[in-house]
Design a protein around this motif. Sequence first.
Motif, PDB file in Angstrom:
ATOM      1  N   ILE A 209      -1.614  -1.114  -4.222  1.00 11.49           N
ATOM      2  CA  ILE A 209      -2.826  -0.341  -3.931  1.00 11.49           C
ATOM      3  C   ILE A 209      -2.403   1.079  -3.552  1.00 11.49           C
ATOM      4  CG2 ILE A 209      -4.812  -0.129  -2.382  1.00 11.49           C
ATOM      5  CD1 ILE A 209      -4.600  -3.213  -1.997  1.00 11.49           C
TER       6      ILE A 209
ATOM      7  N   LYS B 131      -4.846   0.944  -8.634  1.00 14.55           N
ATOM      8  CA  LYS B 131      -4.418  -0.430  -8.390  1.00 14.55           C
ATOM      9  C   LYS B 131      -3.478  -0.843  -9.518  1.00 14.55           C
ATOM     10  CE  LYS B 131      -7.459  -3.666  -9.197  1.00 14.55           C
ATOM     11  NZ  LYS B 131      -8.524  -4.678  -9.114  1.00 14.55           N
TER      12      LYS B 131
ATOM     13  N   ILE C 252       0.828  -1.217   0.000  1.00 15.81           N
ATOM     14  CA  ILE C 252       0.000   0.000   0.000  1.00 15.81           C
ATOM     15  C   ILE C 252       0.858   1.261   0.000  1.00 15.81           C
ATOM     16  CG2 ILE C 252      -1.735   1.302   1.303  1.00 15.81           C
ATOM     17  CD1 ILE C 252      -2.302  -1.467   2.698  1.00 15.81           C
TER      18      ILE C 252
ATOM     19  N   SER D  98       4.408  -1.829  -4.165  1.00 14.40           N
ATOM     20  CA  SER D  98       3.073  -1.342  -3.804  1.00 14.40           C
ATOM     21  C   SER D  98       2.110  -1.675  -4.940  1.00 14.40           C
ATOM     22  CB  SER D  98       3.096   0.169  -3.566  1.00 14.40           C
ATOM     23  OG  SER D  98       3.911   0.464  -2.455  1.00 14.40           O
TER      24      SER D  98
ATOM     25  N   ARG E 115      -7.474  -5.578   1.849  1.00 18.16           N
ATOM     26  CA  ARG E 115      -6.498  -5.491   0.758  1.00 18.16           C
ATOM     27  C   ARG E 115      -6.826  -6.488  -0.352  1.00 18.16           C
ATOM     28  NH1 ARG E 115      -3.195  -5.695   5.297  1.00 18.16           N
ATOM     29  NH2 ARG E 115      -2.195  -7.645   4.627  1.00 18.16           N
TER      30      ARG E 115
ATOM     31  N   LEU F 131      -6.971  -0.679   6.006  1.00 12.99           N
ATOM     32  CA  LEU F 131      -6.027  -1.400   5.145  1.00 12.99           C
ATOM     33  C   LEU F 131      -5.107  -2.338   5.914  1.00 12.99           C
ATOM     34  CD1 LEU F 131      -5.197   1.523   2.716  1.00 12.99           C
ATOM     35  CD2 LEU F 131      -6.523  -0.535   2.177  1.00 12.99           C
TER      36      LEU F 131
ATOM     37  N   SER G  32      -5.769   3.839   6.909  1.00 14.00           N
ATOM     38  CA  SER G  32      -4.699   3.005   7.459  1.00 14.00           C
ATOM     39  C   SER G  32      -5.257   1.872   8.308  1.00 14.00           C
ATOM     40  CB  SER G  32      -3.731   3.850   8.293  1.00 14.00           C
ATOM     41  OG  SER G  32      -3.127   4.822   7.483  1.00 14.00           O
TER      42      SER G  32
END
Length: 147
Positions: free
Chosen positions: A99, A82, A63, A97, A130, A124, A121
């Motif tokens: 996402i 994405k 992320i 990463s 996720r 996720l 946060s």
Amino acid sequence: MEIKDVLDTKLMILDIKSQSKKEVVKELIKPLVKEGIVKNQDSFFETIMHRETLSTTGIGMGIAIPHGKSDMVTRPSIVFGKSKEGVDYEALDGEPSYIFFLIAVPEGSDNEHLKVLSQLSRKLMHEETRTKLMQATSEEEVIRVFD
């Protein structure tokens, strides 16, 4: 302000093509410019990249949450992106990463974006969230993850 209040299907990229951190940020800013939310793409890009020099917003677990406050932003917004391939975003865990949530807020606004950042946060942190985001094939599915 809740995450779902600033998520908009017009501000989503379900298949990011960019391969580098800078390219991803530029790609994420484009829908904001198209929708009239960001008045100057280059200026806002510099704001985001300056923030990245302070510490990476690649938080790990696949992320990244780049964010910036600028007078180029007309209203608080989040762009969801994405990447199927993954991007080296200089994440804290050293992993790619996949996402991305780019948070854009107007310069004069309070710290509402910090509340959204905190909500994001927390949400996720859950592997289930996720996974659902990675499996989403439509913008509506992305929004449903946060309902």
